[in-house]
Motif scaffolding. Structure first.
Motif, PDB file in Angstrom:
ATOM      1  N   ARG A  63       0.360 -63.473  -5.153  1.00 54.90           N
ATOM      2  CA  ARG A  63      -0.241 -64.601  -4.431  1.00 54.90           C
ATOM      3  C   ARG A  63      -1.594 -64.965  -5.038  1.00 54.90           C
ATOM      4  NH1 ARG A  63      -1.254 -63.530   1.546  1.00 54.90           N
ATOM      5  NH2 ARG A  63      -1.751 -65.760   1.532  1.00 54.90           N
ATOM      6  N   CYS A  64      -2.366 -63.958  -5.403  1.00 55.00           N
ATOM      7  CA  CYS A  64      -3.680 -64.206  -5.991  1.00 55.00           C
ATOM      8  C   CYS A  64      -3.565 -64.941  -7.313  1.00 55.00           C
ATOM      9  CB  CYS A  64      -4.411 -62.882  -6.198  1.00 55.00           C
ATOM     10  SG  CYS A  64      -5.032 -62.152  -4.685  1.00 55.00           S
ATOM     11  N   THR A  65      -2.603 -64.537  -8.123  1.00 53.05           N
ATOM     12  CA  THR A  65      -2.398 -65.208  -9.402  1.00 53.05           C
ATOM     13  C   THR A  65      -2.048 -66.675  -9.185  1.00 53.05           C
ATOM     14  OG1 THR A  65      -1.688 -63.160 -10.471  1.00 53.05           O
ATOM     15  CG2 THR A  65      -1.017 -65.228 -11.505  1.00 53.05           C
ATOM     16  N   ALA A  66      -1.146 -66.940  -8.242  1.00 57.86           N
ATOM     17  CA  ALA A  66      -0.744 -68.316  -7.956  1.00 57.86           C
ATOM     18  C   ALA A  66      -1.912 -69.132  -7.405  1.00 57.86           C
ATOM     19  CB  ALA A  66       0.421 -68.315  -6.970  1.00 57.86           C
ATOM     20  N   TRP A  67      -2.738 -68.514  -6.573  1.00 63.14           N
ATOM     21  CA  TRP A  67      -3.892 -69.215  -5.990  1.00 63.14           C
ATOM     22  C   TRP A  67      -4.884 -69.618  -7.080  1.00 63.14           C
ATOM     23  CZ3 TRP A  67      -9.087 -67.233  -5.096  1.00 63.14           C
ATOM     24  CH2 TRP A  67      -9.871 -68.035  -4.254  1.00 63.14           C
TER      25      TRP A  67
ATOM     26  N   THR B 244      -7.750 -65.473   4.850  1.00 64.95           N
ATOM     27  CA  THR B 244      -7.257 -65.489   3.488  1.00 64.95           C
ATOM     28  C   THR B 244      -8.151 -66.339   2.595  1.00 64.95           C
ATOM     29  OG1 THR B 244      -4.995 -65.277   4.338  1.00 64.95           O
ATOM     30  CG2 THR B 244      -5.240 -65.971   2.048  1.00 64.95           C
ATOM     31  N   TRP B 245      -8.508 -65.783   1.427  1.00 65.58           N
ATOM     32  CA  TRP B 245      -9.373 -66.417   0.423  1.00 65.58           C
ATOM     33  C   TRP B 245     -10.818 -66.544   0.901  1.00 65.58           C
ATOM     34  CZ3 TRP B 245      -5.871 -65.232  -2.593  1.00 65.58           C
ATOM     35  CH2 TRP B 245      -4.552 -65.678  -2.506  1.00 65.58           C
TER      36      TRP B 245
ATOM     37  N   SER C 135      -4.367 -61.183   3.543  1.00 64.58           N
ATOM     38  CA  SER C 135      -5.627 -61.942   3.589  1.00 64.58           C
ATOM     39  C   SER C 135      -6.626 -61.506   2.516  1.00 64.58           C
ATOM     40  CB  SER C 135      -6.263 -61.809   4.974  1.00 64.58           C
ATOM     41  OG  SER C 135      -5.414 -62.337   5.960  1.00 64.58           O
TER      42      SER C 135
ATOM     43  N   CYS D 257      -9.503 -61.264  -4.616  1.00 61.92           N
ATOM     44  CA  CYS D 257      -8.153 -60.738  -4.406  1.00 61.92           C
ATOM     45  C   CYS D 257      -8.162 -59.318  -3.848  1.00 61.92           C
ATOM     46  CB  CYS D 257      -7.309 -60.822  -5.670  1.00 61.92           C
ATOM     47  SG  CYS D 257      -6.976 -62.535  -6.147  1.00 61.92           S
TER      48      CYS D 257
ATOM     49  N   GLU E  60       2.971 -57.995  -3.878  1.00 66.92           N
ATOM     50  CA  GLU E  60       3.112 -59.350  -3.349  1.00 66.92           C
ATOM     51  C   GLU E  60       1.750 -60.040  -3.256  1.00 66.92           C
ATOM     52  OE1 GLU E  60       4.842 -61.680   0.620  1.00 66.92           O
ATOM     53  OE2 GLU E  60       4.650 -59.502   0.618  1.00 66.92           O
ATOM     54  N   GLN E  61       0.750 -59.301  -2.797  1.00 63.44           N
ATOM     55  CA  GLN E  61      -0.598 -59.876  -2.691  1.00 63.44           C
ATOM     56  C   GLN E  61      -1.128 -60.251  -4.074  1.00 63.44           C
ATOM     57  OE1 GLN E  61      -3.522 -57.520  -0.536  1.00 63.44           O
ATOM     58  NE2 GLN E  61      -5.143 -58.208  -1.903  1.00 63.44           N
TER      59      GLN E  61
END
Length: 353
Positions: free
Chosen positions: A153-157, A230-231, A77, A82, A149-150
C-alpha cells in the motif's frame, strides 16, 4: 422555523435510549469484526475474578491481534514514512486514574502497555520511543508492525504522489507531491486565516475501538486502542490516548467511547462532555447527541461517532458523516447485538433555523 424548534424536532426523531440488558455489560464502537472484541470481553466477565479493567484489556487486545477492520493494531494506518504506530488508553472508573501510550513504536500490545502505565507509574501518558523503552523494560517484546500488505500500500501511495495526505499551507503543492514540504507564510490577522487552517473535509476518516465495561459488581472501566490516521504526519497523536476524548468513565455516572476524525474530536473532549451530560440528567442517547452537536457547530463536515452508557447499562449513540454502529452484550444475552445510528444532520438543522 427557529433553531430551538429545529432541535426539538430532530430530537423527537432520535432513536430512544436502549434499556439495560443487565450486568455484567460490555459496549464498544462498531459492529462487524469489532463484535469479536465485544464477545471476548463479555465472556471474560463470566469469571467473577475478572475485573472491569481486565475485560477492557481483553476486548481491545482482541482487536489488536486480529486487526478488526485494519484500524486497530499492527499492519494498519501507516504514516508518511510507512510506519505503523499505536495509541491506546485505559481508565479505571473508580479511581479516575488512566494510563496511556501514544505513538508507540515496535510494540504490538498497546492496551497492555497502557495498563502498565496506569498500574506501575503515577503518570497518565507516555509517548514515542521512550514509551517503547518503558514497554521493553517491563518485558514486552519488540515486533515489526509492518506487514507485506501494508508495504505494498505504501508503494502504491508514493507512486500516486502521496495522495491523500494531511499537509496544508505548504510548498510544493501537497495535492500533487510527496514533498519535502516547507510551510508558507500565514497572516493570523487576515480574515482568510481561519480558512487557511481548516482541514480538508475530503480527507479519509479512520476507525478505532473504544470500549466500556461494567462488572457485575457495578465497577466500570473504559479503554481505546487504534493505529491512528492513515498517511498521518509522523509523530501525529489523535484522540485515542487522550483521557476524555477517545474514552472516559466515571463509575458513579457512566462511560463513553468515541471514534472518527480524532484531530477534530480531541479539541472538544466529547467523551468527558457526554459523561458530564449524564451527570446533568440527560439520557445516554441525548448525552451522545449533545456531544456530537457541539463538534458539528464548528466542524459540520467531519465524521464522528459516540457511544454512551450509564452505570446501569442503559445506552445510546450518536454520529455524523457516516452511519455509526456500536456493539453491546450484557446480562444473560446469548450473542452480541449491533445498533445502527443514523447520522445527525447539523447542516440541515442550521439551514432550517
Amino acid at each position: 422555523m427557529t433553531r430551538t424548534a429545529a432541535i426539538a424536532g430532530l430530537l423527537a426523531l432520535s432513536l430512544p435510549a436502549q434499556a439495560s440488558s443487565g450486568l455484567p455489560f460490555i459496549i464498544n464502537t462498531w459492529g462487524g469484526p469489532f463484535t469479536a472484541a465485544t464477545d471476548a470481553a463479555y465472556l471474560s466477565l463470566q469469571n467473577p475474578a475478572t475485573s472491569a479493567l481486565d475485560a477492557v484489556q481483553v476486548g481491545c487486545s482482541t482487536c489488536e491481534r486480529n486487526q478488526c477492520d485494519g484500524s486497530v493494531g499492527f499492519g494498519g494506518s501507516p504514516d508518511e514514512n510507512c510506519e505503523t504506530t499505536l495509541d491506546a488508553m485505559i481508565m479505571d472508573g473508580t479511581t479516575m486514574k488512566s494510563g496511556a501510550v501514544a505513538g508507540l513504536r515496535r510494540i504490538k500490545d498497546a492496551i497492555a502497555v497502557a495498563r502498565y502505565v496506569l498500574e506501575y507509574t503515577t503518570h497518565t501518558l507516555l509517548a514515542g520511543d521512550l514509551a517503547t523503552q518503558f514497554a521493553v523494560s517491563n518485558g514486552f517484546p519488540l515486533s515489526n508492525l509492518t506487514t507485506a500488505e501494508q508495504a505494498a500500500r505504501c508503494t502504491a501511495w508514493r507512486e500516486d504522489n502521496c495522495q491523500p495526505n494531511y499537509r496544508i499551507n505548504v510548498t510544493p503543492d501537497p495535492k500533487s507531491s510527496c514533498g519535502p514540504y516547507t510551510g508558507t507564510a500565514l497572516n493570523s490577522t487576515s480574515p482568510a486565516y481561519k480558512r487557511a487552517i481548516t482541514p480538508d473535509a475530503s480527507q479519509t476518516s479512520h476507525d478505532t475501538i473504544s470500549m466500556i465495561a461494567i462488572h457485575a459488581s457495578g465497577i466500570m472501566a473504559a479503554g481505546t486502542s487504534t493505529n491512528g490516521a492513515t498517511w498521518k504526519v509522523p509523530g501525529r497523536v489523535g484522540d485515542g490516548p487522550i483521557t476524555g476524548s477517545g474514552s472516559y468513565v466515571d463509575g458513579d455516572i457512566g462511560g463513553c467511547g468515541a471514534t472518527g476524525d480524532g484531530d477534530i474530536m480531541m479539541r472538544f473532549l466529547p467523551c468527558y462532555q457526554a459523561v458530564e451530560n449524564l451527570r446533568q440528567g440527560m439520557s445516554p442517547k441525548l448525552a451522545a447527541e449533545d456531544a456530537v452537536k457541539r463538534i458539528l457547530r464548528k466542524y459540520p463536515e467531519g465524521s464522528y461517532g459516540i457511544v454512551v452508557v450509564d452505570k446501569y447499562g442503559e445506552h445510546g449513540g450518536a454520529g455524523s458523516g457516516w452511519t455509526f454502529t456500536y456493539a453491546f452484550r450484557g446480562g444473560s444475552m446469548n450473542a452480541t447485538e449491533v445498533v445502527s445510528v443514523p447520522p445527525l444532520n447539523e447542516t440541515r438543522l442550521v439551514m432550517q433555523a
